[in-house]
Design an enzyme around this catalytic site. Sequence first.
Site, PDB file in Angstrom:
ATOM      1  N   GLN A  71       0.822  -1.211   0.000  1.00  0.00           N
ATOM      2  CA  GLN A  71       0.000   0.000   0.000  1.00  0.00           C
ATOM      3  C   GLN A  71       0.861   1.268   0.000  1.00  0.00           C
ATOM      4  OE1 GLN A  71      -0.559  -2.687   1.835  1.00  0.00           O
ATOM      5  NE2 GLN A  71      -2.590  -3.325   1.181  1.00  0.00           N
TER       6      GLN A  71
ATOM      7  N   TRP B 198       5.236 -13.216  -1.037  1.00  0.00           N
ATOM      8  CA  TRP B 198       3.950 -12.595  -0.736  1.00  0.00           C
ATOM      9  C   TRP B 198       3.961 -11.119  -1.109  1.00  0.00           C
ATOM     10  CZ3 TRP B 198       6.404 -16.301   1.999  1.00  0.00           C
ATOM     11  CH2 TRP B 198       5.712 -17.512   2.154  1.00  0.00           C
TER      12      TRP B 198
ATOM     13  N   TRP C 105      -4.525   3.842   7.533  1.00  0.00           N
ATOM     14  CA  TRP C 105      -4.023   2.642   8.208  1.00  0.00           C
ATOM     15  C   TRP C 105      -3.871   2.854   9.700  1.00  0.00           C
ATOM     16  CZ3 TRP C 105       1.487   1.358   9.527  1.00  0.00           C
ATOM     17  CH2 TRP C 105       1.677  -0.017   9.801  1.00  0.00           C
TER      18      TRP C 105
ATOM     19  N   ASP D 278      -0.802  -2.151  12.689  1.00  0.00           N
ATOM     20  CA  ASP D 278      -0.867  -3.439  13.371  1.00  0.00           C
ATOM     21  C   ASP D 278       0.518  -3.930  13.752  1.00  0.00           C
ATOM     22  OD1 ASP D 278      -0.053  -5.704  11.087  1.00  0.00           O
ATOM     23  OD2 ASP D 278      -0.841  -3.844  10.286  1.00  0.00           O
TER      24      ASP D 278
ATOM     25  N   GLU E  19      -8.524  -4.734   5.558  1.00  0.00           N
ATOM     26  CA  GLU E  19      -8.388  -5.776   6.569  1.00  0.00           C
ATOM     27  C   GLU E  19      -9.018  -5.273   7.849  1.00  0.00           C
ATOM     28  OE1 GLU E  19      -4.279  -6.716   7.059  1.00  0.00           O
ATOM     29  OE2 GLU E  19      -4.337  -8.344   5.596  1.00  0.00           O
TER      30      GLU E  19
END
Length: 610
Positions: A179, A201, A451, A454, A507
Amino acid sequence: MTSDSPSPQPPATGPRAAVRRRAVLGAAAAVPVLAALTTTASAAPVAATVPAAAAKRGKQRRLRAGGDLGPNVIVFDPSTPGIQAKLDEVFARQEADQFGPGRYQFFFKPGAYHGLNAQLGFYTSISGLGLSPDDTTINGDVTVDAGWFDGNATQNFWRSAENLALVPVNGTNRWAVAQAAPFRRMHIRGGLNLAPAGYGWASGGYIADSRIDGTVGPYSQQQWYTRDSSVGGWTNAVWNMVFSGVEGAPAQSFPEPPYTTLDRTPISREKPFLYLDGTGYRVFLPALRTDARGVTWGNGTPRGTSLALDRFYVAKPGDSAATLNQALDQGLNLLLTPGIYHVDQPVRVNRAGTVVLGLGYATLIPDNGVSALKVADVDGVRLAGFLIDAGPVNSPVLLEVGPNGASRDHSRDPITVQDVFIRIGGAGPGKATTSMVINARHTIVDHTWVWRADHGEGVGWETNRCDYGVVVNGHDVLATGLFVEHFNKYDVQWNGERGRTIFFQNEKAYDAPNQAAIQNGSLKGYAAYKVGDRVTTHEGWGMGSYCYYNVNPTIVQHHGFAAPNRAGVRFHHLLVVSLSGNGQYERVINDTGAPTSGTNTVPSKVVSYP
């Protein structure tokens, strides 16, 4: 997307879904042309000040417009010696410095460059200074890979490439990002690979106003949005590939393969950019387009207007909010050079047509719980290219576009918010109630990542609490490329009429401690994207929500999307995914759609609703 959100990894013979738990990253108008710098010193200029005598008289010294761009803007021309060494020096500093203070902007003057590989780390932007990408050609590469993170590209945030033509050394340029890493006004005379070496990934991403002559290969990218561009081909899709106004895009085929293709983008206006006009810098302001398709720069001079640099206050780190507001009150625009700006009052944009343009991920941090920036209910404001970091004292709102109750018609000259990114936590403790509020009608939000962190420093369910990501109260708002993640309640709450979203990636918050912490009245959890109960007209295309409740995998989320069940409220191509079975969705939208399937990371999809 983060180190804890797995994405599919393709085998040598082709992509497939595969998941593993990854380690969480710890704290873990003319002015003189600038010459290339031989060193890159930290930018810490002294803020513009008001002399004491003038202050006693109640007068302010007028701020000087224009001027140099500071030490962290590094400008090259084809004759500059040591270009590769300078690129490598900054990359070594920024490659893994995910939450550090470094901010850098590379500019290349028009001309041809040979044998370069510009590897981009965190908070690094690279741009050409021509009016067209083809004015500045690098025979070489602009590379983003993931060696710093063991081949995992899901944390390759906060970097950008703009306004360049590339002739890749091996025929294909690698741009393995996540992102907040826009790829704008680029011409790739070859192919583009969006996966890291080894097909690790990846979770991105965004392309706009670009031409890729060869094939784009997203491979392991979970999702991607491409707008108003041209591609020679596109291969592979994992969960959610969305195109609007893209020549050469694959035909619409959702759910398999998961391509969402709109022939045109209903309204768009490209991001402002700095360029050289002779020896003077100007900022080009692209024109508004309706039913847009393809690039803006392919047939001669692009449509739009420009402003000389002496119409801008060139801000430097250390400038106060009072100084920035004084510049705006003088009728100047703002050019935020790379660095970090602490503001103890909101930056207030009150004049129609004002441009606030950041370079090299210039970052605003509000102190003492204030908002970072507020826009009045006026036409044509352009906010672009900067980051807002929440401060440790809770701010009710970080970015407010239009005051409460804004009602003016801006359809002929909308406010645009482009590559403006908001972060709560990660670089340190940060709190807000709402990250971004859009009250002004006809606003275009074109690529944002909002965001709640996390991972990093200052992270925890209450430590970096922020209940709402994006709240839209204004009517006729369009979002193209909306990435919003991990908020304590609704990630997006849309109350305005006739709203439209093309591409949404989300998410849910990983760190919910238990089911009670996310309980929403009688509902299990807050939807990722909530359309207000009174809304009669709304539409969305290509939208996905994922859950990864790794603190408490037993948590159940009733649905990813919530909306009134009315004929005028329509969605196309929705999906929800439970990553490795860490939490589950019972439905996709309202009470429609199959539940996610245990520990299998397989999307549950709804083609259309209602």
